[in-house]
Design a protein around this motif. Structure first.
Motif, PDB file in Angstrom:
ATOM      1  N   UNK A   5     -20.429 -26.171  10.032  1.00  8.68           N
ATOM      2  CA  UNK A   5     -20.644 -25.504   8.747  1.00  8.68           C
ATOM      3  C   UNK A   5     -22.125 -25.189   8.565  1.00  8.68           C
ATOM      4  N   UNK A   6     -22.411 -24.032   8.004  1.00  5.16           N
ATOM      5  CA  UNK A   6     -23.760 -23.713   7.533  1.00  5.16           C
ATOM      6  C   UNK A   6     -23.728 -23.632   6.012  1.00  5.16           C
ATOM      7  N   UNK A   7     -24.739 -24.205   5.368  1.00  7.76           N
ATOM      8  CA  UNK A   7     -24.871 -24.114   3.911  1.00  7.76           C
ATOM      9  C   UNK A   7     -26.343 -23.932   3.552  1.00  7.76           C
ATOM     10  N   UNK A   8     -26.596 -23.085   2.593  1.00  8.70           N
ATOM     11  CA  UNK A   8     -27.925 -22.989   1.984  1.00  8.70           C
ATOM     12  C   UNK A   8     -27.743 -22.319   0.642  1.00  8.70           C
ATOM     13  N   UNK A   9     -28.797 -22.347  -0.172  1.00 13.70           N
ATOM     14  CA  UNK A   9     -28.785 -21.468  -1.321  1.00 13.70           C
ATOM     15  C   UNK A   9     -28.887 -20.045  -0.803  1.00 13.70           C
ATOM     16  N   UNK A  10     -28.391 -19.078  -1.570  1.00 18.22           N
ATOM     17  CA  UNK A  10     -28.405 -17.716  -1.041  1.00 18.22           C
ATOM     18  C   UNK A  10     -28.559 -16.702  -2.172  1.00 18.22           C
ATOM     19  N   UNK A  11     -29.326 -15.644  -1.865  1.00 15.22           N
ATOM     20  CA  UNK A  11     -29.421 -14.490  -2.766  1.00 15.22           C
ATOM     21  C   UNK A  11     -28.658 -13.355  -2.114  1.00 15.22           C
ATOM     22  N   UNK A  12     -28.041 -12.507  -2.922  1.00 15.23           N
ATOM     23  CA  UNK A  12     -27.210 -11.451  -2.331  1.00 15.23           C
ATOM     24  C   UNK A  12     -27.111 -10.254  -3.258  1.00 15.23           C
ATOM     25  N   UNK A  13     -26.734  -9.139  -2.674  1.00 11.67           N
ATOM     26  CA  UNK A  13     -26.501  -7.899  -3.417  1.00 11.67           C
ATOM     27  C   UNK A  13     -25.086  -7.439  -3.074  1.00 11.67           C
ATOM     28  N   UNK A  14     -24.748  -6.230  -3.489  1.00 14.10           N
ATOM     29  CA  UNK A  14     -23.419  -5.696  -3.171  1.00 14.10           C
ATOM     30  C   UNK A  14     -23.223  -5.578  -1.661  1.00 14.10           C
ATOM     31  N   UNK A  15     -24.322  -5.464  -0.904  1.00 14.20           N
ATOM     32  CA  UNK A  15     -24.224  -5.362   0.556  1.00 14.20           C
ATOM     33  C   UNK A  15     -24.132  -6.723   1.239  1.00 14.20           C
ATOM     34  N   UNK A  16     -24.240  -7.777   0.431  1.00  9.05           N
ATOM     35  CA  UNK A  16     -24.150  -9.116   1.017  1.00  9.05           C
ATOM     36  C   UNK A  16     -25.473  -9.846   0.940  1.00  9.05           C
TER      37      UNK A  16
END
Ligand SMILES: [Zn+2]
Length: 276
Positions: free
Chosen positions: A213-224
């Motif tokens: 498993x990979x986990x982190x906080x993440x920022x995203x847009x409509x493109x992912x």
């Protein structure tokens, strides 16, 4: 009762002097359980160093995995790029064998505007060739295509699970942050549960006992995916994710890719350990 280990994507930032060897020692010092060796810019490690790292990992009870180079596209339109991509996966897998790592994570391909079904077949064929070469070379590691964070990248949950079902020697790397970023959903206990149920129904219970498993906080847009964030600065419901792991008795490795690596890895481990 399966065992879930927590660790970092690469050498912990607080490691001094900064090396893979010392990184393993630092993981043990922090009471973490695993580390992913990052060959993302290329496989530059030499066999003698890998053997030394293998020794300290064995002595200190730290499980290792490997992340293959980013420059891989098993759906490239130029033959030389396909050859280079297969070679990079092979090199990463070969070094994983030397390191005593059981899994090699990689981002399989880009769609490049091709129909996803066709891309799947191309990736499957090329990956099959890498697997044959690994068998001929007696390298015994699992290749783990990763669930990727952008709609332009091959690597939906379905695609990764189907490759794992159809190819011997392939298992999934489930990046829950990527899947959340890619879909804009999959960020609640119920959704995490259904991802785990989907994995179990596709690959059987052993897949949940040996997860990567990979986990982190993440920022995203409509493109992912746009970038990784600290867990506390992102919307990822990591406590609900860990609860779903606990409730399903998930085992394996959880690799933290937050910018602060070991701090969030420890946060995940401590949060998990507090769950009844
Ligand atoms: Zn990755």
């Amino acid at each position: 009762m399966s065992k879930l280990l927590f660790g970092t994507a690469g050498v912990p930032l607080s490691t001094r002097p900064f090396s893979t060897y010392q990184g393993v020692a630092r993981i043990a010092e922090l009471s973490l359980g695993c580390m992913e060796v990052e060959f993302v810019q290329g496989v530059r490690m030499k066999s003698p160093e890998a053997v030394r790292v293998n020794q300290i990992a064995t002595q200190s009870n730290v499980r290792l995995s490997v992340h293959a180079p980013y420059f891989i596209n098993l759906n490239a339109h130029e033959e030389n790029k396909i050859v280079a991509s297969k070679q990079r996966i092979f090199q990463a897998a070969y070094m994983a064998g030397q390191l005593g790592a059981k899994s090699v994570v990689f981002h399989p391909a880009f769609y490049l505007g091709d129909p996803p079904d066709q891309v799947y077949q191309t990736v499957k064929k090329n990956l099959g060739e890498v697997l044959n070469k690994l068998r001929e070379s007696n390298v015994k590691v699992l290749l783990r295509p990763e669930v990727t964070g952008k709609g332009s990248q091959f690597g939906s949950l379905e695609e990764v699970l189907m490759l794992s079902r159809e190819l011997e020697g392939v298992a999934p790397c489930i990046d829950f942050s990527h899947w959340h970023a890619r879909t804009g959903a999959n960020n609640s206990y119920d959704e995490f549960q259904s991802v785990l149920k989907f994995i179990e129904s596709s690959l059987g219970r052993p897949a949940l006992d040996d997860m990567h498993v990979h986990v982190s906080g993440i920022a995203y847009t409509a493109k992912g995916e746009s970038k990784h964030l600290l867990l506390e600065e992102s919307d990822l419901k990591y406590k609900e994710l860990l609860r779903a792991f606990k409730d399903n008795d998930v085992g394996g490795l959880v690799i933290c890719e937050s910018p602060n690596l070991e701090d969030d890895a420890l946060l995940l481990q401590q949060t998990y350990q507090k769950l009844a």
